[in-house]
Design a protein around this motif. Sequence first.
Motif, mmCIF file in Angstrom:
data_model
loop_
_atom_site.group_PDB
_atom_site.id
_atom_site.type_symbol
_atom_site.label_atom_id
_atom_site.label_comp_id
_atom_site.label_asym_id
_atom_site.label_seq_id
_atom_site.Cartn_x
_atom_site.Cartn_y
_atom_site.Cartn_z
ATOM 1 N N ASN A 55 37.629 45.176 44.986
ATOM 2 C CA ASN A 55 36.286 45.368 44.425
ATOM 3 C C ASN A 55 35.462 44.084 44.378
ATOM 4 N N LYS A 56 36.139 42.924 44.474
ATOM 5 C CA LYS A 56 35.400 41.656 44.453
ATOM 6 C C LYS A 56 34.501 41.512 45.672
ATOM 7 N N SER A 57 34.924 42.114 46.790
ATOM 8 C CA SER A 57 34.119 41.969 48.008
ATOM 9 C C SER A 57 33.423 43.288 48.386
ATOM 10 N N ASN A 81 51.040 42.860 40.828
ATOM 11 C CA ASN A 81 50.248 42.151 41.835
ATOM 12 C C ASN A 81 50.629 42.569 43.246
ATOM 13 N N GLY A 82 51.213 43.706 43.397
ATOM 14 C CA GLY A 82 51.481 44.082 44.780
ATOM 15 C C GLY A 82 52.225 45.347 44.892
ATOM 16 N N GLN A 136 46.352 47.270 39.175
ATOM 17 C CA GLN A 136 46.822 46.955 40.530
ATOM 18 C C GLN A 136 45.975 45.819 41.081
ATOM 19 N N LYS A 137 46.636 44.674 41.314
ATOM 20 C CA LYS A 137 45.894 43.488 41.765
ATOM 21 C C LYS A 137 45.122 43.750 43.059
ATOM 22 N N LYS A 138 45.740 44.476 43.996
ATOM 23 C CA LYS A 138 45.077 44.709 45.291
ATOM 24 C C LYS A 138 43.787 45.512 45.134
#
Length: 224
Positions: free
Chosen positions: A121-123, A218-219, A114-116
Motif C-alpha cells: 500500500n505504500k506504493s 513479515n512474510g 501482513q508486512k507484504k
Amino acid sequence: MRKYEDEYRHKGLRKKLIDSLRAKGITDERLLDAMNNIPRHFFMDLALDRIAYEDRAFPIGEGQTISQPYTVAYQTQLLEVKPFDKVLEIGTGSAYQTCVLAQLGAQVFTIERQKKLFDRNKSFEYIKKYPAVKYFYGDGYEGLPTFAPFDKILITAAAPYIPPALIEQLKPGGKMVIPVDENETQRMLRLTKKPDGSYSEEKFDSFSFVKMLEGKTNGNGNGK
Ligand code: SAH
C-alpha cells in the motif's frame, strides 16, 4: 504493460454492481454513492480486471482476500459512519474498505498484520487520493492505544472472540462491527459501548471471513 484506468466499461459494471447491492437490501444511498465512486478494479491484480465488479471476494496475495462488495456495504452500513468520525479498521488488506470509509468522510486509522500487504500500500498511487488515512503495521488485537478513543471500530477478519483492547479503545456511545466465531462462518455483531464501559450487542447475518490472527508477520504465509 497495461495501466489501471477507469474506463466507461468499468463505470458501467460498477453501476450494475451498486444496483445489485441495493437489490440485496443495502439502503444507505450515501454509502452506495461512495462505493460507486471508487474503482474496485484498482485494488486487484490486473488479471482480474474483467471480473472485478462481480459481487465476490478475490485473492490479494498472502492467502488474503479483498472482501465481497456486499460484505463491505453490509459492514459499513451497520457502522453508521458520519463525516469526521474517527474510525479504526482492523485488516487493511487491499485498502478498498479503507477508502470507502475515507470517501464517507471518516478519519481512518487502519492496521494490517501482513508486512507484504502493508508495504504494497505504500506504493499504491490511488490511495493518495485520501491523504488523511493513517496506515499501521501491527496486531489488530492490540488496536492503537496511542490514538484511542475511536467513534467506530470495524473488524474485517473473523474474530474468535471480541478483543478486550478494542472495547477499551471505543468511545462511550461508540460502535464496533465485528464478525465473531471460531468456525467457518461468523455472525456479524454490532456492539455499542455504554457510559459504564460495558456494551450492548446486536446480532445480524452470517458471513465467511479470513481469520483474524494474533501477532504480526513479515512474510511467509499466515505464520507469526
Ligand atoms: N478490508 C480488507 C479485508 C482484507 S481480508 C479488504 O477488503 O481488502 C482481512 C485482512 O485482515 C487480511 O489482510 C489479514 O492479513 C488482516 N488481518 C488478520 N488478522 C489481523 C490482525 N490481528 N491485525 C491486523 N490485520 C489482520
